[in-house]
Design a protein around this motif. Structure first.
Motif, PDB file in Angstrom:
ATOM      1  N   LEU A 226      49.584 -10.230  19.610  1.00 54.88           N
ATOM      2  CA  LEU A 226      48.854 -10.844  20.714  1.00 54.88           C
ATOM      3  C   LEU A 226      47.347 -10.721  20.519  1.00 54.88           C
ATOM      4  CD1 LEU A 226      50.934  -9.501  23.735  1.00 54.88           C
ATOM      5  CD2 LEU A 226      50.925 -11.833  22.837  1.00 54.88           C
ATOM      6  N   PRO A 227      46.583 -11.748  20.948  1.00 55.46           N
ATOM      7  CA  PRO A 227      45.119 -11.632  20.899  1.00 55.46           C
ATOM      8  C   PRO A 227      44.645 -10.584  21.905  1.00 55.46           C
ATOM      9  CG  PRO A 227      45.788 -13.648  22.026  1.00 55.46           C
ATOM     10  CD  PRO A 227      47.032 -13.060  21.436  1.00 55.46           C
ATOM     11  N   PRO A 228      43.421 -10.079  21.732  1.00 55.66           N
ATOM     12  CA  PRO A 228      42.929  -8.976  22.579  1.00 55.66           C
ATOM     13  C   PRO A 228      43.000  -9.269  24.075  1.00 55.66           C
ATOM     14  CG  PRO A 228      41.472  -9.311  20.705  1.00 55.66           C
ATOM     15  CD  PRO A 228      42.456 -10.433  20.679  1.00 55.66           C
ATOM     16  N   GLU A 229      42.676 -10.496  24.489  1.00 59.84           N
ATOM     17  CA  GLU A 229      42.679 -10.787  25.921  1.00 59.84           C
ATOM     18  C   GLU A 229      44.090 -10.777  26.502  1.00 59.84           C
ATOM     19  OE1 GLU A 229      42.204 -14.774  23.695  1.00 59.84           O
ATOM     20  OE2 GLU A 229      41.381 -12.723  23.596  1.00 59.84           O
ATOM     21  N   SER A 230      45.079 -11.201  25.716  1.00 55.26           N
ATOM     22  CA  SER A 230      46.464 -11.153  26.186  1.00 55.26           C
ATOM     23  C   SER A 230      46.965  -9.709  26.247  1.00 55.26           C
ATOM     24  CB  SER A 230      47.370 -11.981  25.276  1.00 55.26           C
ATOM     25  OG  SER A 230      47.003 -13.345  25.313  1.00 55.26           O
ATOM     26  N   TYR A 231      46.590  -8.910  25.264  1.00 55.89           N
ATOM     27  CA  TYR A 231      46.963  -7.497  25.271  1.00 55.89           C
ATOM     28  C   TYR A 231      46.371  -6.799  26.492  1.00 55.89           C
ATOM     29  CZ  TYR A 231      46.844  -2.533  24.027  1.00 55.89           C
ATOM     30  OH  TYR A 231      46.964  -1.165  24.054  1.00 55.89           O
ATOM     31  N   ALA A 232      45.082  -7.051  26.768  1.00 61.99           N
ATOM     32  CA  ALA A 232      44.432  -6.424  27.917  1.00 61.99           C
ATOM     33  C   ALA A 232      45.119  -6.832  29.214  1.00 61.99           C
ATOM     34  CB  ALA A 232      42.953  -6.803  27.955  1.00 61.99           C
ATOM     35  N   PHE A 233      45.525  -8.083  29.320  1.00 60.41           N
ATOM     36  CA  PHE A 233      46.175  -8.547  30.543  1.00 60.41           C
ATOM     37  C   PHE A 233      47.522  -7.855  30.739  1.00 60.41           C
ATOM     38  CE2 PHE A 233      48.774 -11.309  33.149  1.00 60.41           C
ATOM     39  CZ  PHE A 233      47.896 -11.678  34.170  1.00 60.41           C
ATOM     40  N   LEU A 234      48.300  -7.709  29.672  1.00 64.45           N
ATOM     41  CA  LEU A 234      49.627  -7.118  29.796  1.00 64.45           C
ATOM     42  C   LEU A 234      49.576  -5.641  30.160  1.00 64.45           C
ATOM     43  CD1 LEU A 234      51.566  -8.853  26.870  1.00 64.45           C
ATOM     44  CD2 LEU A 234      51.747  -9.292  29.325  1.00 64.45           C
ATOM     45  N   ILE A 235      48.635  -4.904  29.594  1.00 65.12           N
ATOM     46  CA  ILE A 235      48.553  -3.487  29.962  1.00 65.12           C
ATOM     47  C   ILE A 235      47.929  -3.336  31.356  1.00 65.12           C
ATOM     48  CG2 ILE A 235      48.510  -2.728  27.563  1.00 65.12           C
ATOM     49  CD1 ILE A 235      45.519  -2.180  27.854  1.00 65.12           C
ATOM     50  N   ALA A 236      47.051  -4.279  31.737  1.00 64.95           N
ATOM     51  CA  ALA A 236      46.521  -4.262  33.102  1.00 64.95           C
ATOM     52  C   ALA A 236      47.640  -4.559  34.103  1.00 64.95           C
ATOM     53  CB  ALA A 236      45.389  -5.270  33.257  1.00 64.95           C
ATOM     54  N   HIS A 237      48.553  -5.452  33.732  1.00 61.19           N
ATOM     55  CA  HIS A 237      49.709  -5.740  34.569  1.00 61.19           C
ATOM     56  C   HIS A 237      50.518  -4.459  34.813  1.00 61.19           C
ATOM     57  CE1 HIS A 237      53.453  -7.949  35.810  1.00 61.19           C
ATOM     58  NE2 HIS A 237      54.018  -6.904  35.231  1.00 61.19           N
ATOM     59  N   GLN A 238      50.731  -3.686  33.763  1.00 65.70           N
ATOM     60  CA  GLN A 238      51.506  -2.455  33.913  1.00 65.70           C
ATOM     61  C   GLN A 238      50.773  -1.450  34.805  1.00 65.70           C
ATOM     62  OE1 GLN A 238      54.711  -2.008  32.500  1.00 65.70           O
ATOM     63  NE2 GLN A 238      54.633  -0.406  34.064  1.00 65.70           N
ATOM     64  N   LEU A 239      49.463  -1.344  34.636  1.00 66.69           N
ATOM     65  CA  LEU A 239      48.691  -0.427  35.463  1.00 66.69           C
ATOM     66  C   LEU A 239      48.755  -0.837  36.941  1.00 66.69           C
ATOM     67  CD1 LEU A 239      46.725   1.978  35.604  1.00 66.69           C
ATOM     68  CD2 LEU A 239      44.856   0.327  35.352  1.00 66.69           C
ATOM     69  N   MET A 240      48.641  -2.138  37.211  1.00 61.84           N
ATOM     70  CA  MET A 240      48.698  -2.606  38.592  1.00 61.84           C
ATOM     71  C   MET A 240      50.081  -2.375  39.201  1.00 61.84           C
ATOM     72  SD  MET A 240      45.637  -3.641  39.318  1.00 61.84           S
ATOM     73  CE  MET A 240      45.128  -2.257  38.275  1.00 61.84           C
ATOM     74  N   ARG A 241      51.122  -2.545  38.419  1.00 57.20           N
ATOM     75  CA  ARG A 241      52.477  -2.292  38.924  1.00 57.20           C
ATOM     76  C   ARG A 241      52.632  -0.852  39.357  1.00 57.20           C
ATOM     77  NH1 ARG A 241      57.197  -3.768  35.084  1.00 57.20           N
ATOM     78  NH2 ARG A 241      58.328  -2.925  36.897  1.00 57.20           N
ATOM     79  N   LEU A 242      52.001   0.072  38.655  1.00 57.89           N
ATOM     80  CA  LEU A 242      52.135   1.481  38.970  1.00 57.89           C
ATOM     81  C   LEU A 242      51.218   1.915  40.110  1.00 57.89           C
ATOM     82  CD1 LEU A 242      52.363   2.831  35.309  1.00 57.89           C
ATOM     83  CD2 LEU A 242      54.225   2.699  36.970  1.00 57.89           C
ATOM     84  N   GLU A 243      50.008   1.380  40.160  1.00 59.83           N
ATOM     85  CA  GLU A 243      49.036   1.849  41.141  1.00 59.83           C
ATOM     86  C   GLU A 243      49.090   1.075  42.454  1.00 59.83           C
ATOM     87  OE1 GLU A 243      45.247   3.037  40.002  1.00 59.83           O
ATOM     88  OE2 GLU A 243      45.972   4.097  38.222  1.00 59.83           O
ATOM     89  N   LEU A 244      49.584  -0.144  42.421  1.00 59.07           N
ATOM     90  CA  LEU A 244      49.672  -0.956  43.635  1.00 59.07           C
ATOM     91  C   LEU A 244      51.124  -1.155  44.058  1.00 59.07           C
ATOM     92  CD1 LEU A 244      46.731  -1.556  42.671  1.00 59.07           C
ATOM     93  CD2 LEU A 244      47.033  -3.863  43.563  1.00 59.07           C
ATOM     94  N   VAL A 245      51.979  -0.237  43.666  1.00 57.19           N
ATOM     95  CA  VAL A 245      53.413  -0.417  43.900  1.00 57.19           C
ATOM     96  C   VAL A 245      53.731  -0.602  45.381  1.00 57.19           C
ATOM     97  CG1 VAL A 245      53.790   2.093  43.876  1.00 57.19           C
ATOM     98  CG2 VAL A 245      55.714   0.530  43.474  1.00 57.19           C
ATOM     99  N   GLU A 246      53.116   0.172  46.259  1.00 57.85           N
ATOM    100  CA  GLU A 246      53.417   0.067  47.686  1.00 57.85           C
ATOM    101  C   GLU A 246      52.866  -1.234  48.272  1.00 57.85           C
ATOM    102  OE1 GLU A 246      51.969   3.525  49.630  1.00 57.85           O
ATOM    103  OE2 GLU A 246      53.410   4.886  48.658  1.00 57.85           O
ATOM    104  N   THR A 247      51.676  -1.623  47.865  1.00 57.98           N
ATOM    105  CA  THR A 247      51.081  -2.849  48.383  1.00 57.98           C
ATOM    106  C   THR A 247      51.867  -4.069  47.924  1.00 57.98           C
ATOM    107  OG1 THR A 247      48.898  -1.812  48.344  1.00 57.98           O
ATOM    108  CG2 THR A 247      48.961  -4.206  48.535  1.00 57.98           C
ATOM    109  N   ILE A 248      52.221  -4.096  46.652  1.00 55.71           N
ATOM    110  CA  ILE A 248      52.997  -5.219  46.129  1.00 55.71           C
ATOM    111  C   ILE A 248      54.338  -5.313  46.841  1.00 55.71           C
ATOM    112  CG2 ILE A 248      54.251  -6.043  44.085  1.00 55.71           C
ATOM    113  CD1 ILE A 248      51.881  -5.064  42.399  1.00 55.71           C
TER     114      ILE A 248
END
Length: 475
Positions: A226-248
């Protein structure tokens, strides 16, 4: 007998506050309203009162922000009555503005009725589009598919989710890393706060898994091609899933979608939304977008994101009190299917099937990495500046074909001064706009050479002795 003199209205402080909140220069606001810069300066200083014509111009340019400013004649009602009377999809010549002005002053209930009838007509057109969608998907009367239900939910929300957007922005501010280094910061936060280890994986056996998380081992595998911007998006997705779990979870539950599959798809979509809001924080992204006149390549480089991600984020800038330009955004595949869509403008996409073939987004699919611009006009007479670019996402393996599609972004022509892609277009020429529609089944144009089938509810006329490009006409 003469009409009473209207009261003098001084609203300079409000006009200036609106301009600063939207990040507009005096020249940009004056151009949008249709007055001179010096006149606007005098209005903002309360050196001159706002006439009915100026109040009406502000109401037209900023309907959501100016709806409660009224003259004795009710300038907002007059603006809406003029819009209703001038609808080009209604037969006969439009009413003169002076006649409407007298109606608003002397017969306000009649003017209000005109506006209400026009609103009902527009709703009927929306219902017709819904029926066309149902016909296209072959599910008349049936429940929408989970994917379609989630897309419809985002559309109803204005493609903006306030609680998630603000939390993601707060996390980005807490990390404080510049865009080029954000991936390293996300990796560190995943490791230190959540015990997640990232492994770059190679595709196996033609598989197309881009991201895979094992909750038991806390291992996140991300495809290494994956290009750098796609990699950054996918790991950011994982971070948001963990930190915003209750809000989501709260937002997804409140949506009350029909099926468990739709609920799960919405949760994934909300995590994707959060990742975009994290990588492109609202306030800084909106400010940079205005500074660059919404130049996608400039925004992409400033925030370390992809072209598509920047386009999509622009379509979400609908925060109350700090909204961006109303854009439409869509993604179209090689077959002409609209796989992503949202519109904060009056242009609404067909939810199923393809878009109008006269729209240059179809050409953009076949010409990757080239930006195409176009001035289009819908049957209601509204003009839009449209930008499209074909994109190719490499698969990382010969066994998997690359993904090819195009993204399109556009705004109504009254925002053209703030949209860099309008600079080379003739925005006012009588024949400069390409006439497009939403779907052939509901498009009223009778002279379109690209028509695939006649509009619903219209009788067909066939002349055996005469043949045009389309082998029929309709009444």
């Amino acid at each position: 007998m003469t009409d009473a003199t209207p009261r003098r209205i001084f609203a300079g402080a409000r006009a200036r506050a609106l301009r600063l909140r939207l990040g507009l220069s005096q020249a940009a606001m004056a151009a949008r309203v249709g007055i001179s810069v010096s006149y606007l300066s005098q209005l903002e200083s309360d050196d001159r009162p706002m006439t009915d014509a100026v109040l009406m111009a502000f109401a037209r340019a900023f309907p959501a922000d100016w709806a409660d400013i009224h003259a004795d004649e009710d300038a907002v009602l007059l603006a809406r009555a003029i819009e209703a009377a001038a609808d080009p999809t209604v037969a006969d010549a439009p009413l003169a503005e002076e006649a409407l002005r007298r109606a608003v002053k002397r017969q306000p209930q009649l003017a209000e009725r005109l506006v209400a009838v026009h609103a009902a007509y527009r709703r009927s057109q929306d219902q017709l589009r819904t029926l066309d969608d149902a016909f296209e998907r072959g599910a008349s009367g049936g429940s929408p598919l989970p994917w379609d239900e989630v897309r419809d939910w985002f559309h109803r929300e204005g493609n903006y989710v306030d609680a998630i957007d603000r939390q993601a922005e707060a996390i980005a501010e807490e990390l404080g890393d510049p865009p080029g280094l954000i991936a390293a910061a996300v990796e560190a936060r995943l490791r230190d706060r959540h015990g997640v280890v990232i492994r770059r994986s190679a595709p196996e056996g033609g598989a197309s898994t881009l991201r895979s998380f094992d909750p038991a081992t806390r291992e996140l595998a991300v495809e290494r091609s994956l290009p750098p911007e796609s990699y950054a998006f996918l790991i950011a997705h994982q971070l948001m899933r963990l930190e915003l779990v209750e809000t989501i979870a709260a937002v997804a539950t409140a949506a009350q979608l029909r099926s468990e599959e739709a609920q799960q798809l919405l949760s994934v979509g909300l995590a994707n939304y959060a990742a975009g809001a994290f990588l492109m924080p609202y306030a800084s992204f909106r400010a940079e977008a205005r500074r660059t006149r919404h130049d996608i390549d400039a925004l992409r480089q400033s925030f370390g994101v992809s072209f598509e991600q920047a386009c999509h984020r622009l379509s979400t800038l609908q925060r109350p009190g700090a909204a961006g330009i109303p854009f439409y955004f869509c993604r179209v595949d090689m077959a002409g299917n609209i796989t992503k869509r949202h519109s904060a403008t009056r242009l609404q996409f067909a939810r199923f099937g393809g878009a109008c073939p006269l729209w240059m987004v179809h050409e953009a699919v076949a010409i990757p990495d080239r930006i195409l611009v176009q001035l289009v006009e819908t049957p209601d007479g509204v003009r839009y500046v449209s930008m499209a670019k074909g994109l190719v996402k490499p698969s990382g393996s010969y066994a998997r074909p690359s993904r090819r599609y195009a993204v399109a972004l556009g705004c109504e022509v009254n925002h053209a001064a703030d949209f860099i892609y309008s600079d080379q277009l003739d925005l006012r020429g009588a024949g400069s706009a390409t006439p497009i529609g939403v779907s052939c089944r509901i498009c009223p144009r009778d002279n379109c050479e690209q028509r695939a089938f006649p509009p619903a509810g219209r009788s067909i006329r066939v002349d055996p002795d005469n043949r045009t490009v389309v082998p029929y006409s309709f009444g």
